[in-house]
Design an enzyme around this catalytic site. Structure first.
Site, PDB file in Angstrom:
ATOM      1  CB  SER A 244      -0.892  -0.249   1.088  1.00 24.26           C
ATOM      2  OG  SER A 244      -1.873   1.037   1.122  1.00 24.26           O
ATOM      3  CG  ASP A 346      -6.843  -2.494  -3.673  1.00 19.66           C
ATOM      4  OD1 ASP A 346      -7.313  -1.317  -3.204  1.00 19.66           O
ATOM      5  OD2 ASP A 346      -5.670  -2.608  -3.583  1.00 19.66           O
ATOM      6  CG  HIS A 378      -5.913  -1.932  -0.314  1.00 23.25           C
ATOM      7  ND1 HIS A 378      -5.235  -1.710  -1.057  1.00 23.25           N
ATOM      8  CD2 HIS A 378      -5.491  -1.398   1.213  1.00 23.25           C
ATOM      9  CE1 HIS A 378      -4.126  -0.811  -0.646  1.00 23.25           C
ATOM     10  NE2 HIS A 378      -4.196  -0.611   0.561  1.00 23.25           N
TER      11      HIS A 378
END
Length: 437
Positions: A244, A346, A378
């Protein structure tokens, strides 16, 4: 994005003193791909300085069962004391994120969804937390620099029969709540496959801005490249990985280092040539394409631009844009192979971010690949799937690349037992549905 917390640090303390309880006796721990990748595939405290003082009794005596029991209780109490401030800081980081985002209807609903999500995964969090705080194979808060939060956690494989490959991992957290403990599940599971993991902490906003985060990540990578042999790691098999926001920070650190090495200025303490492969998990690499998207998701433009040091700095912190600069061809040629993992479902950072970056890298001659996982969100790739146990595709893809040049490790991987399930399936399914990420 997974959320995290930072241990309170005192940068004025001397680093050698801080190492007093982290030293490892080398005598007790023996020190002992190249095919081009060009395609995109779709697959279905108080504890700033703790010094341990050994006190000898004036008269020796034979230890009793009561003595052992007291010692165990004291040891447990010390571990609980160490865990308490980190737990407090985790809570504080979560509240900090809410304060920056603003508490409107949208965020109230997401906060409720986050509560439900966390409740569904709570059995897994308890087990991972216990391992993190009480396992003897986790060395917490090793100091790697002189700035606040310049600490890393090291996950040691059980077998010490030779130098191990090492993953330097930069955790995510929306650039606001990143924390090294967020990588504990990945660290635990990779160490079970004889892969050492160093989870690097870094300053978050507002303690630092993007340049500070890149500086810290680079310092942690330097520690791994130069010091990991002291812990049984192989300095010739270092892999860089981020998740991320951590994937973005790690990519920025890697590109910046390549530019320095190409003669564009700046001293270096590690080399991109020491990195065998860069792995990006659910990251974003072109900030120009993400500003409005993040704003619509609640990471408002004003906050995001403050983190990134203003709109004029978006190019500087956009690896996808930087590598297209014709004046940086020499730097780009130094980059290692790059593999980008992303889920197609995501909604925190779209999968197109990884796909576009991989295609851009290929166009400038870098060996790059994006691997997309159908229907994964995600957090599926980073939390739910690992907690499901068994064999998940992303984890196996990661391990297979790391062990691609080690036949003995590949043989062990083939007979490795399935990973243990941490959370019942129905709870994982509910977590997938209510996840606010």
């Amino acid at each position: 994005m997974p959320s995290h917390i930072l241990p309170v640090t005192n940068p004025n303390l001397h680093s050698s003193k801080q190492h007093s309880y982290l030293r490892i006796d080398p005598t007790t721990m023996p020190l002992k791909q190249d095919d081009p990748i060009t395609s995109t595939r779709l697959v279905s405290s108080p504890f700033e300085d703790e010094t341990i003082i050994s006190v000898r009794p004036l008269l020796s005596r034979t230890p009793s069962f009561a003595d052992e029991s007291i010692g165990q209780r004291q040891s447990l109490a010390r571990e609980v004391d160490r865990a308490a401030p980190e737990t407090f800081l985790l809570t504080r980081l979560g509240l900090k994120l809410l304060r920056y985002m603003g508490v409107g209807y949208r965020w109230i609903m997401r906060f409720l969804a986050l509560g439900c999500y966390s409740l569904m995964l709570f059995p897994g969090f308890i087990q991972v937390g216990y391992y993190y705080f009480f396992s003897g194979r986790v060395l917490r808060s090793i100091v790697y620099g002189d700035q606040p939060r310049n600490r890393l956690d090291l996950y040691l494989p059980k077998n010490t029969d030779g130098p191990k490959p090492v993953v330097a991992f930069v955790t995510g957290g929306a650039w606001i709540i990143g924390y090294k403990a967020w990588g504990s599940l990945l660290g635990q599971q990779l160490s079970e496959r004889d892969i050492m993991v160093a989870c690097i902490d870094y300053r978050n906003y507002p303690q630092g801005t993007m340049s500070n985060m890149v500086e810290d990540a680079s310092g942690g990578i330097s520690f791994v490249c130069n010091k990991i042999a002291e812990y049984g790691g192989d300095p010739n098999r270092v892999y860089l990985m981020g998740q991320s926001a951590g994937a973005h920070i790690a990519a920025c650190a890697l590109v910046e280092q390549a530019i320095k090495e190409a003669g564009e200025g700046g001293s270096t303490t590690w080399s991109v040539l020491q990195i065998k492969t860069y792995f990006g998990l659910s990251g974003g690499y072109n900030l120009f394409n993400l500003v409005d998207y993040f704003h619509s998701r609640g990471l408002y433009r004003s906050i995001f631009l403050s983190i990134m040091e203003g709109e004029e700095s978006l190019r500087r912190f956009s690896p996808e844009v930087i590598v297209q600069d014709p004046n940086l061809k020499k730097a780009v040629s130094l980059l290692p192979p790059i593999v980008l993992f992303h889920g197609t479902a995501d909604y925190s950072i779209p999968a197109d971010s990884s796909k576009s970056f991989a295609e851009t890298l290929q166009s400038v001659g870098v060996r790059a690949e994006s691997i997309l996982y159908e229907g994964k969100t995600h957090t599926d790739l980073f939390l739910q799937d690992p907690m499901r146990g068994g064999n998940d595709r992303m984890f196996e893809d990661l391990v297979s690349i790391i062990h691609s040049d080690d036949r003995e490790a590949q043989a062990k991987d083939e007979v490795a037992p399935p990973r243990r399930r941490l959370v019942p399936e129905f709870m994982l399914q509910l977590a997938h549905r209510v996840s606010p990420f």
